[in-house]
Design a protein around this motif. Structure first.
Motif, short mmCIF file in Angstrom:
data_model
loop_
_atom_site.label_atom_id
_atom_site.label_comp_id
_atom_site.label_asym_id
_atom_site.label_seq_id
_atom_site.Cartn_x
_atom_site.Cartn_y
_atom_site.Cartn_z
N ARG A 173 41.52 40.02 30.43
CA ARG A 173 40.83 38.89 30.63
C ARG A 173 39.67 38.93 29.95
O ARG A 173 38.85 38.21 29.17
CB ARG A 173 40.30 39.20 31.95
N LEU A 184 43.69 33.68 32.55
CA LEU A 184 42.07 33.69 32.80
C LEU A 184 42.20 34.72 34.69
O LEU A 184 40.91 34.99 35.08
CB LEU A 184 41.91 32.00 33.61
N ALA A 185 42.87 35.27 34.63
CA ALA A 185 42.94 35.45 36.41
C ALA A 185 42.52 35.02 37.64
O ALA A 185 41.83 35.43 38.19
CB ALA A 185 42.03 37.35 35.83
N GLU A 200 38.88 36.17 26.92
CA GLU A 200 37.36 34.95 26.87
C GLU A 200 37.12 35.38 25.94
O GLU A 200 36.52 34.80 24.89
CB GLU A 200 36.50 35.88 27.71
#
Length: 563
Positions: free
Chosen positions: A239, A561-562, A243
């Protein structure tokens, strides 16, 4: 796994550093001067000096900080300088009461009043008790309570954190913040969000975690996991990598097939606007300027000149990009000395937001004049909207007042279910509307948004709330007028797809949430968004609604994005 209310979408793994409460001092502890009990006069002087030193110290911290952190610290400093708190404590000391007992008695009285008032005042109890602990420490010559010295990057865990403690953190060594108390709109959560720190509040059992134990803190899921295994660590690493990759995309928001969706940022001050503009997050403007920050902690409202200067600074900072300004939203969880109505049994249903025009019309008139002056000074037209509109007639009256003052683009907030149900009539009176989904959920579900234990009822995925959002968006499409969302739901990359599928034209959120939302939109067509919106509204519960949409999402979005 421990559960709480997450703030933001960030996550971190690291060792626990517990913030221990201030040491217990007996109420009958007396001040000692040169080996003897202090006189009443000496105790009076010591207590008065301690209040002054604490207030000055907090104000110095505020002066050295910026943005929301500075505002929060300044508010706590004003509490330490409060005449009523100081005078009542000194009166008890003068009557012969020991200093700690005197301070405890007065603080408990104020804390009870704040808790009974609820809302914003209830959130200030932590600040009040922090002031108490600091004053006691100064009077008795003890070390100031607060966050321990961090020897390595750590997860700071506390029963609760005062703003002064949060703002004093060494950010080079803070990975995340976890508290047992507080709420998602409390000062700790606000500051953590501004600082970009993962944060989970209302975590039962957090203070039972041992110092040094490794935990994974997930703000998106609202979880704290002791001894995270390799699989969880790897997922959070993926993640983080995603990001970092997403932050490089700053193009205007749009779906995969080119349907434009404006991605905007929420701010509270002109300084926040400057940070958003300089952040490189790709904000296309400001979707919510919370102007009440200018009014908080004042005994009199700011003048036209003071307001105009702040509004003009925000408009200039955004360089001509869209700036949506919300007029004063005082009342309920944001009481103000010059605006709060006496004896309101339920302030959330009372005289708040636009309704202040009834007893205090000059507040709105002054603010509209200031906004018109800022518009003239900068050559940039702000989009100005009123909160807590309840009827089409109120929308008409606000629009007439704003336009008479010289404001060119006028809208209203949709927070009251009645307005969502009559959105067509409201949109006939204004240029745009913006959905405040936090309050809309509160009023739809009859649930105080500051009550963390009722967070499930305030879930943005509640189908009843989604129905009201859809009704508003549909009316906007029919009228050909913009419908934005500036509540927490706009920052959820999955919910963003549903909102766009309903017809929402802009999404406003904390600047840090923009990359993930932008990425999610780019991986789905508008047709997919429409199907997701239908699936969410067909569900029986919030959990089912989210699961139905998740099943329709592109695998790369789910994985990256989990969600």
């Amino acid at each position: 796994m421990l559960h709480g209310v997450g703030v933001g979408r960030r996550a971190a793994v690291g060792p626990v550093a517990q913030v221990r409460p201030a040491p217990a001092v007996p109420g009958d502890a007396a001040l000692v001067v040169e080996g003897r009990p202090a006189t009443v006069e000496e105790t009076h002087a010591a207590v008065e000096r301690a209040f002054a030193e604490v207030a000055d110290g907090l104000q110095a911290q505020a002066d050295a900080a910026t943005g929301t952190v500075a505002d929060v610290l300044a508010a706590t400093a004003q509490m330490a300088a409060d005449n009523a708190l100081r005078a009542q404590t000194l009166a008890r000391v003068d009557a012969g009461e020991p200093p700690v007992a005197a301070l405890d008695g007065v603080v408990q009285m104020f804390a009870t009043m704040f808790e009974q008032a609820g809302g914003y005042l209830a959130e200030r109890v932590t600040d009040l008790r922090s002031v108490r602990d600091r004053v006691v420490a100064r009077v008795l010559g003890l070390p100031d309570p607060g966050v321990p010295r961090l020897e390595q990057p750590s997860v700071v865990v506390a029963r609760d954190l005062a703003p002064a403690d949060t703002a004093a953190l060494d950010l080079t060594k803070v990975l995340a913040i976890v508290t047992e108390l507080g709420g998602p709109t409390g000062h700790t959560a606000i500051i953590a969000g501004q600082l970009g720190l993962p944060c989970v509040v209302r975590v039962g059992g957090a203070t039972d975690l041992e110092d040094g134990v490794e935990v994974a803190v997930d703000g998106a899921a609202g979880t704290v996991t002791p001894h995270p295994d390799a699989e969880l660590r790897a997922a959070l690493e993926r993640r983080h990598a995603a990001e970092d990759l997403l932050s490089g995309d700053t193009a205007p928001g749009a779906t995969a097939d080119g349907h434009a969706v404006a991605l905007l940022a929420n701010i509270g001050t002109a300084a926040d606007a400057e940070r958003v503009a300089a952040s490189g997050a790709g904000a296309e403007g400001v979707g919510l300027f919370r102007t009440e920050v200018l009014f908080l902690e004042r005994t009199q409202p700011p003048t036209v000149e003071e307001q105009a200067e702040a509004y003009a600074a925000a408009l200039r900072a955004m360089g001509g990009r869209k700036v949506v300004v919300r007029t004063l939203d005082a009342g309920a969880d944001k009481p103000m000395a010059f605006a709060t109505q006496p004896d309101e049994e339920n302030p959330a249903l009372g005289v708040r937001g636009y309704r202040l025009v009834r007893p205090l019309p000059e507040l709105l008139a002054t603010q509209l004049a200031a906004l018109a002056r800022a518009q003239e000074a900068t050559g940039t037209t702000p989009w100005v909207m009123a909160p807590m509109i309840s009827t089409p007639d109120e929308a008409r009256d606000f629009a007439a007042a704003a336009r008479a003052a010289g404001v060119a683009t006028v809208g209203v907030m949709v927070e009251v279910p009645a307005v969502a149900l009559r959105a067509r009539d409201v949109l006939a009176e204004v240029d745009f509307v913006s959905l405040g989904t936090n309050d809309l959920a509160q009023y739809t579900m009859a649930t105080d948004r500051l009550r963390g234990e009722l967070a499930d009822l305030l879930d943005a995925w509640q189908p009843a709330v989604l129905d009201l959002v859809a009704a508003t968006a549909s009316a906007g499409v029919e009228a050909g007028k913009p419908v934005g969302v500036c509540g927490e739901s706009a920052s959820d990359p999955l919910m963003a797809l549903v909102l766009v599928g309903m017809g929402v034209t802009s999404l406003s959120m904390a600047a840090g949430a923009l990359p993930a939302v932008r990425y999610s939109l780019r991986r789905h067509t508008r047709e997919q968004c429409v199907a997701m919106a239908a699936a969410a509204r067909a569900a029986r519960s919030a959990t089912d609604a989210r699961a139905a949409v998740l099943a329709l999402a592109e695998p790369e979005v789910r994985d990256t994005l989990a969600l």
